[in-house]
Every structure is written in C-alpha cells, then in structure tokens.
Design an enzyme around this catalytic site. Structure first.
Site, PDB file in Angstrom:
ATOM      1  N   CYS A  87       4.329  -3.697  -6.416  1.00 31.91           N
ATOM      2  CA  CYS A  87       5.260  -4.399  -5.459  1.00 31.91           C
ATOM      3  C   CYS A  87       6.275  -5.290  -6.363  1.00 31.91           C
ATOM      4  CB  CYS A  87       4.590  -5.486  -4.377  1.00 31.91           C
ATOM      5  SG  CYS A  87       3.677  -6.743  -5.130  1.00 31.91           S
ATOM      6  N   HIS A  88       5.968  -5.556  -7.647  1.00 30.75           N
ATOM      7  CA  HIS A  88       6.938  -6.529  -8.436  1.00 30.75           C
ATOM      8  C   HIS A  88       8.272  -5.425  -8.819  1.00 30.75           C
ATOM      9  CE1 HIS A  88       4.108  -4.110 -11.107  1.00 30.75           C
ATOM     10  NE2 HIS A  88       4.973  -3.840 -11.847  1.00 30.75           N
TER      11      HIS A  88
ATOM     12  N   ASN B  84       0.491  -7.047   0.292  1.00 28.60           N
ATOM     13  CA  ASN B  84      -0.069  -6.191  -0.740  1.00 28.60           C
ATOM     14  C   ASN B  84      -1.307  -6.639  -1.126  1.00 28.60           C
ATOM     15  OD1 ASN B  84      -0.462  -4.348  -2.690  1.00 28.60           O
ATOM     16  ND2 ASN B  84       1.183  -4.929  -3.932  1.00 28.60           N
TER      17      ASN B  84
END
Ligand SMILES: [Zn+2]
Length: 208
Positions: A149-150, A141
C-alpha cells in the site's frame, strides 16, 4: 473454512523497527509495524540485518515464508522475485469485497519500484471512480509491505497518507528507489503507467 485459526506470532527486527507477524497454519493474517525507530530516509544503503527474536523452531510454514520474504525485502530485494509469496489467510481475503479486490490487484500488479495512483488502482479493481474507497482499503490493509500500500500515491505526484506514518512510506519508497523520480500523470487524468484500466462494470481477473 471458518474454523478458528490457531495463531502463531513472530517479531522480527527491521530498519523500520519491530515488525510483528501473525499467521495460522493456513496463512499469514497480519503484519504490524510497531515502529520504535525513526526511519532515516538517508540511510537506505545499509540497513542492519533483522534479528530473529524468539524461537524459530515453533514457526509455521507461512510464518517462516513471511519472515524470509521480509528479510529479502529489506536486504536483498532482487531475490524477492524468486521467493514464494507467503500464503494469506486474513478474513478479508476469504469473501469477495471491493477491499479484497483492491488489495489483491495491488499485490499482483504493482511491482517493487513501481507506484500506482489511487485512481489507477480503483480502475484496476473495476471501479474507476472509487479512488476514495481505495484510500479506505489502504487504511485497512492487514499486510503492509507485503501488500504494497506504500506504492499507492496521489495522481498529482504527492505521496499521500500511510497508516504507519508518512516517514515510513517515504522510507519504503526510497528503499525501492522511487523517491528521486516522483510519479506524475500528465494532466492528472487518464493514462499513466498501468496499461488498460479495466472498463467499468467488469469484475474479475484482468491480466494475470
Ligand atoms: Zn487463518
């Protein structure tokens, strides 16, 4: 569209340390978390204001938008829904691929304060069995935080990996109010928070 992009850079300070943004006139290319501060999961309420380092006069529009977006993310998350997403111009978004599909779905579907499992995201991107490939897409990413993406966690409820370190992922999820209630998918199989994973074989936009 494959003209060489003339890049502009901006470094902003944040509760997670310095963040470097690179963008061309057409959109943001990368967000890099340089770290330098140990994120303190206990100090979520009052993160310091980010200071703009450098000369604001030279920023291109996407760069300005991205700085404003990150500022709101850290200090006034409620305002994010009224802010435009900065244009994105990283090469991964300029041709079709599974990675692009995964990142795009994540950006469009998984909101602040929500999480999604690798498996659910694979289904959203049209390949329900490709949870592992989703992990790979997360590692590449180019725009962490902006493309969240976390928020991608294991269907077991475990947090999973994060390229900038698990402490950072933990901090971000806590910042979004997600740490107290860990997601759990009953039985760890189908179902979960996201409605109607796309049937295998389909490709394009689902429900935007
Ligand atoms: Zn560009």
């Amino acid at each position: 569209m494959d003209k060489t992009c003339e890049m502009n850079y901006k470094v902003v300070d944040s509760p997670l340390g310095e963040i470097e943004i690179s963008a061309c006139e057409q959109g943001v290319h990368e967000i890099r978390l340089h770290g330098g501060k140990t994120p303190d999961a206990g100090a979520v309420e009052a993160p310091p204001l980010p200071e703009l380092l450098g000369c604001p006069g030279e920023m291109t529009a996407p760069l300005k938008q991205c700085v404003a977006w990150l500022d709101a993310y850290f200090h006034e998350p409620a305002a994010l829904k009224d802010l435009p997403l900065p244009a994105i111009h990283h090469p991964v978004f300029q041709r079709d691929s599974f990675t692009r599909q995964v990142l795009w779905k994540l950006l469009k579907v998984v909101r602040l304060g929500e999480t999604v499992s690798y498996r659910q995201l694979a289904a959203l991107a049209g390949r329900p069995r490709a949870a592992r490939a989703v992990g790979g897409a997360m590692r590449t990413n180019p725009l962490p935080i902006l493309i969240p993406c976390h928020r991608v966690v294991c269907s077991s409820g475990a947090m999973g990996n994060y390229s900038a370190g698990r402490a950072t992922k933990e901090w971000l999820l806590a910042h979004e109010g997600r740490l107290a209630e860990k997601p759990s998918c009953p039985g760890g199989s189908r179902g979960g928070g996201i409605p109607h994973p796309q049937p295998a074989g389909g490709t394009e936009d689902l429900w935007e």
